[in-house]
Design a protein around this motif. Structure first.
Motif, PDB file in Angstrom:
ATOM      1  N   TYR A  22       0.892  -1.222  -0.107  1.00  9.84           N
ATOM      2  CA  TYR A  22       0.184   0.031  -0.107  1.00  9.84           C
ATOM      3  C   TYR A  22       0.851   1.408   0.001  1.00  9.84           C
ATOM      4  CZ  TYR A  22      -4.200  -3.130   0.663  1.00  9.84           C
ATOM      5  OH  TYR A  22      -4.978  -4.097   0.585  1.00  9.84           O
ATOM      6  N   CYS A  23       2.024   1.178   0.709  1.00  8.15           N
ATOM      7  CA  CYS A  23       2.929   2.427   0.805  1.00  8.15           C
ATOM      8  C   CYS A  23       3.449   2.442  -0.817  1.00  8.15           C
ATOM      9  CB  CYS A  23       4.123   1.999   1.457  1.00  8.15           C
ATOM     10  SG  CYS A  23       5.273   3.360   1.838  1.00  8.15           S
ATOM     11  N   LEU A  24       3.808   1.475  -1.604  1.00  9.67           N
ATOM     12  CA  LEU A  24       4.331   1.526  -2.895  1.00  9.67           C
ATOM     13  C   LEU A  24       2.914   2.088  -3.809  1.00  9.67           C
ATOM     14  CD1 LEU A  24       6.436   1.095  -4.939  1.00  9.67           C
ATOM     15  CD2 LEU A  24       5.558  -1.239  -5.209  1.00  9.67           C
ATOM     16  N   LEU A  25       1.808   1.733  -3.417  1.00 11.80           N
ATOM     17  CA  LEU A  25       0.911   1.985  -4.534  1.00 11.80           C
ATOM     18  C   LEU A  25       0.493   3.511  -4.080  1.00 11.80           C
ATOM     19  CD1 LEU A  25      -1.921  -0.698  -4.095  1.00 11.80           C
ATOM     20  CD2 LEU A  25      -0.840  -0.014  -6.221  1.00 11.80           C
ATOM     21  N   GLY A  26       0.534   3.947  -2.919  1.00 10.60           N
ATOM     22  CA  GLY A  26       0.517   5.369  -2.493  1.00 10.60           C
ATOM     23  C   GLY A  26       1.436   6.289  -3.174  1.00 10.60           C
ATOM     24  N   VAL A  27       2.794   5.935  -2.816  1.00 10.29           N
ATOM     25  CA  VAL A  27       3.686   6.904  -3.806  1.00 10.29           C
ATOM     26  C   VAL A  27       3.676   6.861  -5.233  1.00 10.29           C
ATOM     27  CG1 VAL A  27       5.217   6.803  -1.780  1.00 10.29           C
ATOM     28  CG2 VAL A  27       5.444   5.154  -3.536  1.00 10.29           C
ATOM     29  N   SER A  28       3.079   5.848  -5.554  1.00  7.14           N
ATOM     30  CA  SER A  28       3.011   5.681  -7.251  1.00  7.14           C
ATOM     31  C   SER A  28       1.728   6.453  -7.702  1.00  7.14           C
ATOM     32  CB  SER A  28       2.829   4.258  -7.681  1.00  7.14           C
ATOM     33  OG  SER A  28       3.665   3.458  -7.245  1.00  7.14           O
ATOM     34  N   PHE A  29       0.578   6.347  -7.011  1.00  7.96           N
ATOM     35  CA  PHE A  29      -0.408   7.105  -7.160  1.00  7.96           C
ATOM     36  C   PHE A  29      -0.153   8.624  -7.113  1.00  7.96           C
ATOM     37  CE2 PHE A  29      -3.512   3.712  -6.219  1.00  7.96           C
ATOM     38  CZ  PHE A  29      -3.883   3.636  -7.693  1.00  7.96           C
ATOM     39  N   GLY A  30       0.654   8.836  -6.193  1.00  7.06           N
ATOM     40  CA  GLY A  30       1.172  10.407  -5.564  1.00  7.06           C
ATOM     41  C   GLY A  30       1.940  10.927  -6.708  1.00  7.06           C
ATOM     42  N   MET A  31       3.013  10.145  -7.276  1.00 11.07           N
ATOM     43  CA  MET A  31       3.937  10.707  -8.444  1.00 11.07           C
ATOM     44  C   MET A  31       2.813  10.837  -9.576  1.00 11.07           C
ATOM     45  SD  MET A  31       7.131  10.780  -7.980  1.00 11.07           S
ATOM     46  CE  MET A  31       8.009  10.348  -9.813  1.00 11.07           C
ATOM     47  N   PHE A  32       2.138   9.737 -10.005  1.00 11.15           N
ATOM     48  CA  PHE A  32       1.235  10.125 -11.362  1.00 11.15           C
ATOM     49  C   PHE A  32       0.289  11.304 -10.984  1.00 11.15           C
ATOM     50  CE2 PHE A  32      -2.862   9.054 -13.354  1.00 11.15           C
ATOM     51  CZ  PHE A  32      -2.371   8.964 -14.694  1.00 11.15           C
ATOM     52  N   ILE A  33      -0.155  11.709  -9.868  1.00 12.95           N
ATOM     53  CA  ILE A  33      -0.973  12.647  -9.712  1.00 12.95           C
ATOM     54  C   ILE A  33       0.007  14.014  -9.746  1.00 12.95           C
ATOM     55  CG2 ILE A  33      -2.139  14.222  -7.977  1.00 12.95           C
ATOM     56  CD1 ILE A  33      -3.336  11.256  -6.988  1.00 12.95           C
ATOM     57  N   GLY A  34       1.131  14.344  -9.013  1.00 15.91           N
ATOM     58  CA  GLY A  34       1.883  15.178  -9.122  1.00 15.91           C
ATOM     59  C   GLY A  34       2.260  15.267 -10.757  1.00 15.91           C
ATOM     60  N   VAL A  35       2.378  14.369 -11.429  1.00 14.62           N
ATOM     61  CA  VAL A  35       2.909  14.539 -12.695  1.00 14.62           C
ATOM     62  C   VAL A  35       1.958  15.300 -13.740  1.00 14.62           C
ATOM     63  CG1 VAL A  35       3.749  13.248 -15.044  1.00 14.62           C
ATOM     64  CG2 VAL A  35       4.792  12.623 -12.658  1.00 14.62           C
ATOM     65  N   LEU A  36       0.575  14.708 -13.455  1.00 10.55           N
ATOM     66  CA  LEU A  36      -0.425  15.362 -14.191  1.00 10.55           C
ATOM     67  C   LEU A  36      -0.631  16.823 -13.824  1.00 10.55           C
ATOM     68  CD1 LEU A  36      -3.452  12.544 -13.973  1.00 10.55           C
ATOM     69  CD2 LEU A  36      -1.944  13.035 -15.793  1.00 10.55           C
ATOM     70  N   GLY A  38      -2.032  20.309 -12.906  1.00  8.50           N
ATOM     71  CA  GLY A  38      -3.417  20.842 -12.635  1.00  8.50           C
ATOM     72  C   GLY A  38      -3.873  20.101 -11.363  1.00  8.50           C
ATOM     73  N   LEU A  39      -3.474  18.692 -11.354  1.00  4.61           N
ATOM     74  CA  LEU A  39      -4.194  17.969 -10.344  1.00  4.61           C
ATOM     75  C   LEU A  39      -3.452  17.736  -9.189  1.00  4.61           C
ATOM     76  CD1 LEU A  39      -6.864  16.355 -10.567  1.00  4.61           C
ATOM     77  CD2 LEU A  39      -5.594  14.157 -10.876  1.00  4.61           C
ATOM     78  N   GLY A  40      -3.464  18.641  -8.105  1.00  3.69           N
ATOM     79  CA  GLY A  40      -2.678  18.629  -6.977  1.00  3.69           C
ATOM     80  C   GLY A  40      -2.956  17.747  -5.837  1.00  3.69           C
ATOM     81  N   PRO A  41      -2.241  17.894  -4.779  1.00  2.00           N
ATOM     82  CA  PRO A  41      -2.267  16.790  -3.711  1.00  2.00           C
ATOM     83  C   PRO A  41      -3.687  16.519  -2.942  1.00  2.00           C
ATOM     84  CG  PRO A  41      -0.780  18.348  -3.111  1.00  2.00           C
ATOM     85  CD  PRO A  41      -1.044  18.643  -4.552  1.00  2.00           C
ATOM     86  N   THR A  42      -4.358  17.846  -3.043  1.00  5.44           N
ATOM     87  CA  THR A  42      -5.442  17.800  -2.180  1.00  5.44           C
ATOM     88  C   THR A  42      -6.511  16.949  -3.169  1.00  5.44           C
ATOM     89  OG1 THR A  42      -4.898  20.093  -1.289  1.00  5.44           O
ATOM     90  CG2 THR A  42      -7.260  19.299  -0.951  1.00  5.44           C
ATOM     91  N   ALA A  43      -6.650  17.471  -4.386  1.00  7.20           N
ATOM     92  CA  ALA A  43      -7.691  16.770  -5.251  1.00  7.20           C
ATOM     93  C   ALA A  43      -7.139  15.295  -5.625  1.00  7.20           C
ATOM     94  CB  ALA A  43      -7.559  17.580  -6.587  1.00  7.20           C
ATOM     95  N   GLY A  44      -6.005  14.821  -5.559  1.00 10.90           N
ATOM     96  CA  GLY A  44      -5.754  13.496  -5.913  1.00 10.90           C
ATOM     97  C   GLY A  44      -6.302  12.773  -4.641  1.00 10.90           C
ATOM     98  N   THR A  45      -5.631  13.198  -3.233  1.00 12.43           N
ATOM     99  CA  THR A  45      -5.961  12.467  -1.996  1.00 12.43           C
ATOM    100  C   THR A  45      -7.338  12.243  -1.806  1.00 12.43           C
ATOM    101  OG1 THR A  45      -3.775  13.712  -1.156  1.00 12.43           O
ATOM    102  CG2 THR A  45      -5.396  12.473   0.572  1.00 12.43           C
ATOM    103  N   ALA A  46      -8.245  13.422  -2.227  1.00  9.37           N
ATOM    104  CA  ALA A  46      -9.700  13.481  -2.049  1.00  9.37           C
ATOM    105  C   ALA A  46     -10.296  12.552  -2.975  1.00  9.37           C
ATOM    106  CB  ALA A  46     -10.281  14.803  -2.386  1.00  9.37           C
ATOM    107  N   LEU A  47      -9.747  12.479  -4.563  1.00 11.68           N
ATOM    108  CA  LEU A  47     -10.354  11.459  -5.164  1.00 11.68           C
ATOM    109  C   LEU A  47     -10.233   9.943  -5.070  1.00 11.68           C
ATOM    110  CD1 LEU A  47      -9.383  13.411  -8.686  1.00 11.68           C
ATOM    111  CD2 LEU A  47     -11.427  13.049  -7.737  1.00 11.68           C
TER     112      LEU A  47
END
Length: 502
Positions: A22-36, A38-47
């Motif tokens: 889950y840590c790996l999934l979390g940081v991978s999703f986080g990287m993905f959101i960060g790369v896109l 406009g889609l910041g950490p708040t929006a990504g975490t909420a989604l």
């Protein structure tokens, strides 16, 4: 020494294969959101909040925390390669990161950003380990007046630092506070603002508000700008290390950024953009040749990127020890704690030591994973910006709707999420900041409860808050902060003028 023992025990929790996954999934999703863009950490975490609903609390928070600090890493890549910040805190990296990429030194910029982010992240987690338990013990002495004063302080700082207009910030805060009052009053049992609707008697679900206001509204804005556009290929990344003579100044910038980011993270109401701007200004002032800044100075990337990631660990201390979110993303994390039946605050370290120390230990592991994912795989992450938004948009919308429905099997929640998505879009168009809305919504019930308890203690005398040293001091600071905000607003000298960390 107690903290070290607890931390080692936390590694036992974090190193189980499920939590590593889950840590790996979390940081991978986080990287993905960060790369896109406009889609910041708040929006990504909420989604992505609904994805964690079926998980154990410790696994869920490990994953969401991974998304939070992972997105900070990801935003750097697009800032350097295509001059488009993935999230607001990476905006300042564009100033020197992209000129470096144009000079064929994108690898050095990404390399020093990755190293700085790792060091900043680790320094802030060490600070969390050392300071967190001490603060939690002190906070156990707090009563309702002290917590009321803390909530007021957090809200006053938030209003003072966010939004182009103080008036619009207050409108946002009052709207969020109104949402918090919908449903049954906990003390009197009276139903408020339900308009005869049974679904509203228990209040509006936090997920619907967070996913709609932050997630959907951001998607709508991105759709407006991205559907017509076509991404161009990012430049190739070569050579990930700086030159020999650049190591000294860069490491000094990283050291200063680590301390600065951590200290600002401790202050409720701040956001991750503030330490990046302050760090960049500081590096420019301390530089022997300030004219290099803006043209490809490596310290201009190292300092802000370090401060940005160091801020994340510092911002978790008010959440873990006092139950007060210091930024919109941390407010979403607070919602995740509540969703999983946990109450962040002074007793969290005592009642749930396995969870707290497991999360802290996982952050060490997550930062190491991000360092590995960032440096050798920067080219791979950069290719994500090539995926057309018209393909991503429907996929994210479907995940959002299914995720919201699956929480309570309720179409009302889905409808509420869509309504708040449209409202969030309109608010952003009107430049009404969303950060005060989510923070006052999350803190509204605590504000009301502690106010009523305090007035009962003081027999209705509001001045009683000033008869207790801690609550009196905190409230005085809050009043001074509000006065400062009003004066700077009148003089139009606001420090931060954008609704950030969205």
């Amino acid at each position: 020494m107690d903290s070290l023992g607890y931390l080692l025990h936390g590694f036992e929790t974090a190193l189980t294969w499920q939590n590593l996954l889950y840590c790996l999934l979390g940081v991978s999703f986080g990287m993905f959101i960060g790369v896109l863009p406009g889609l910041g950490p708040t929006a990504g975490t909420a989604l992505l909040l609904p994805l964690t609903f079926a998980l154990e609390p410790v696994s869920a928070i490990i994953m969401l925390a991974g998304i939070y600090y992972g997105s900070m890493y990801g935003g750097t890549i697009t800032s350097v390669l295509i001059n488009t910040p993935g999230e607001a805190a990476s905006l300042i990296t564009c100033l020197d990161g992209h000129p470096l990429a144009k000079q064929g030194r994108a690898g050095a910029a990404l390399g020093i950003a990755g190293i700085g982010s790792f060091i900043g992240g680790i320094v802030s987690i060490v600070g969390l380990v050392l300071i967190g338990p001490f603060l939690a013990k002190q906070a156990l002495k707090f009563g309702p007046p002290e917590f009321f004063a803390l909530v007021i302080l957090g809200l006053s700082l938030l209003l003072g630092l966010m939004g182009k207009s103080l008036l619009k910030g207050i409108i946002g805060a009052l709207f969020g506070l109104s949402l918090a009052f919908i449903g049954q009053d906990q003390s009197s049992g009276i139903i408020r603002f339900a308009f005869g609707q049974t679904e509203l008697m228990k209040g509006i679900d936090f997920i619907s508000i967070a996913m709609g206001m932050f997630g959907l509204s951001e998607l709508f804005l991105n759709a407006e700008e991205s559907l017509k556009g076509k991404a161009s290929a990012p430049p190739k990344v070569k050579g990930l290390l700086p030159n020999k003579e650049e190591w000294g100044p860069s490491m000094k910038a990283i050291g200063r950024g680590s301390v600065l980011g951590f200290l600002i993270g401790l202050i409720p109401g701040t956001n991750s953009v503030i330490p990046t701007i302050l760090s960049y200004s500081m590096e420019k002032k301390l530089s022997k040749d300030p004219s290099r800044f803006g043209k490809g100075a490596l310290e201009g990337v190292a300092g802000p990127e370090t401060a940005n990631n160091s801020y994340c660990g510092g911002a978790l201390i008010p959440l873990f020890t006092l139950g007060i979110p210091s930024s919109p993303t941390v407010a979403v994390l607070l919602g995740a704690f509540i969703m999983h039946g946990l109450t962040p605050g002074p007793t969290l370290f005592q009642k749930n030591p396995d969870l707290v120390w497991g999360i802290i230990a996982s952050m060490f592991i997550g930062n190491a994973m991000l360092l590995i994912m960032n440096l050798p795989l920067a080219n791979v992450w950069a290719r994500i910006t090539m995926v057309p938004f018209k393909l991503l948009f429907p996929i994210i919308i479907i995940i959002t709707i299914v995720g919201t429905y699956s929480l309570n099997n309720s179409m009302f929640d889905v409808g509420a999420m869509l309504v708040f998505g449209i409202l969030g879009y309109l608010f952003k168009k009107a430049e009404i900041p969303l950060a005060p809305i989510i923070l006052t919504y999350v803190l509204g019930s605590l504000l009301e409860k502690t106010l009523l308890q305090s007035l009962t203690i003081f027999k209705g005398d509001f001045l009683g808050f000033f008869t207790r040293p801690i609550s009196g001091t905190i409230l005085s600071i809050a009043i001074l902060s509000m006065l400062f905000s009003i004066i700077t607003s009148i003089r139009n000298k606001r420090v931060i003028t954008e609704d950030v960390e969205m």
